[in-house]
Design an enzyme around this catalytic site. Sequence first.
Site, mmCIF file in Angstrom:
data_model
loop_
_atom_site.group_PDB
_atom_site.id
_atom_site.type_symbol
_atom_site.label_atom_id
_atom_site.label_comp_id
_atom_site.label_asym_id
_atom_site.label_seq_id
_atom_site.Cartn_x
_atom_site.Cartn_y
_atom_site.Cartn_z
ATOM 1 N N ASP A 1 57.280 5.173 16.720
ATOM 2 C CA ASP A 1 57.622 5.366 15.316
ATOM 3 C C ASP A 1 56.375 5.251 14.440
ATOM 4 O O ASP A 1 55.378 4.640 14.841
ATOM 5 C CB ASP A 1 58.651 4.326 14.867
ATOM 6 C CG ASP A 1 59.978 4.477 15.599
ATOM 7 O OD1 ASP A 1 60.297 5.604 16.006
ATOM 8 O OD2 ASP A 1 60.684 3.463 15.757
ATOM 9 N N LYS A 2 56.465 5.809 13.247
ATOM 10 C CA LYS A 2 55.322 5.842 12.331
ATOM 11 C C LYS A 2 54.650 4.474 12.189
ATOM 12 O O LYS A 2 53.420 4.371 12.261
ATOM 13 C CB LYS A 2 55.790 6.334 10.959
ATOM 14 C CG LYS A 2 54.734 6.288 9.873
ATOM 15 C CD LYS A 2 55.301 6.706 8.522
ATOM 16 C CE LYS A 2 54.258 6.582 7.424
ATOM 17 N NZ LYS A 2 54.807 6.959 6.097
#
Length: 323
Positions: free
Chosen positions: A139-140
């Site tokens: 994820d970011k």
Amino acid sequence: MTLEINLKSEITATQTGQRLDQTLADLYPDYSRTRIKEWIQSGWVYIDGIASTKPREKVLEGQLIAVEATLQEETAAKAQAIDLDIVYEDDHIIVINKQAGLVVHPGAGNQDGTLMNALLHHSPGIELVPRAGIVHRLDKDTTGLMVVAKTVEAQTHLVSALQAREITREYEAVVLGSIISGGTIDEPIDRHPTKRTHMAVVHNGKPAMTHYRVAEKFRAHTRLRLRLESGRTHQIRVHMAHIGHTLVGDPVYGGRPRPPKGVTPEFFEVYMGFKRQALHAIRLELAHPYTFEIMSWQAPVPEDMVTLTRALRKDTEDNPIVV
């Protein structure tokens, strides 16, 4: 940019009667069945010099199979000079320690400035590999180790290894609440039924399994080590939220930050200033796709999580756990 593929093999007695696509998959395991089917249907596969466009066509002993295919550039994303923390690199793979804030793939709201853009700049030939060689994602705002394939063959091997659970991925996380001992969460995950940007434990979702063990106990939090058996979107975040122990700082599944009562101003500042999920991919182990050597890497816990852990440790010293 294109890459020419030229392959030749003679059909053996044991392969007689097999389907063409099955035979090619057996002969060239570095290429996916989907790609082989595309080659056949595009007229790039020849049996004794004659193009065959039928994947189900039967082959016979002594026939000469030739593949004359072209790999086209697989992505329209543009190359961008973005700093990467490269832990390891050779002609086949790159292992990256991804920083927080770096999106892996371009998408809505993130057309550039992603890991994919950085990879295209760092290794231009990777544009011929699907998804610029990305095998799995983080994820970011999750930090840590990712492996990227520099060739189609390496990517095919690594994807297969990932699906066969032959790649070890370990994470470090800090969660809300006191966890007494380790365990396993075996709950299916899919899109949230009403919040389409969220994932959730869903009865008919895809199988997902997360193992966790306690690394350190705090007054009102727990530091965990986790290992994935599968790789669903937001898996650790969803599974931990499902058992009532959301990740510190998780803006999607954790709700508003909830510091424990009686904390110092210094602790409050650190805790409320932690604006991402406290999750880091700390260890990666796999068999190299070319040499098959078992390789392992570790990425140190990033400074923001170190600072958070120190604050939690100090808070626990100031407010001892009553057993």
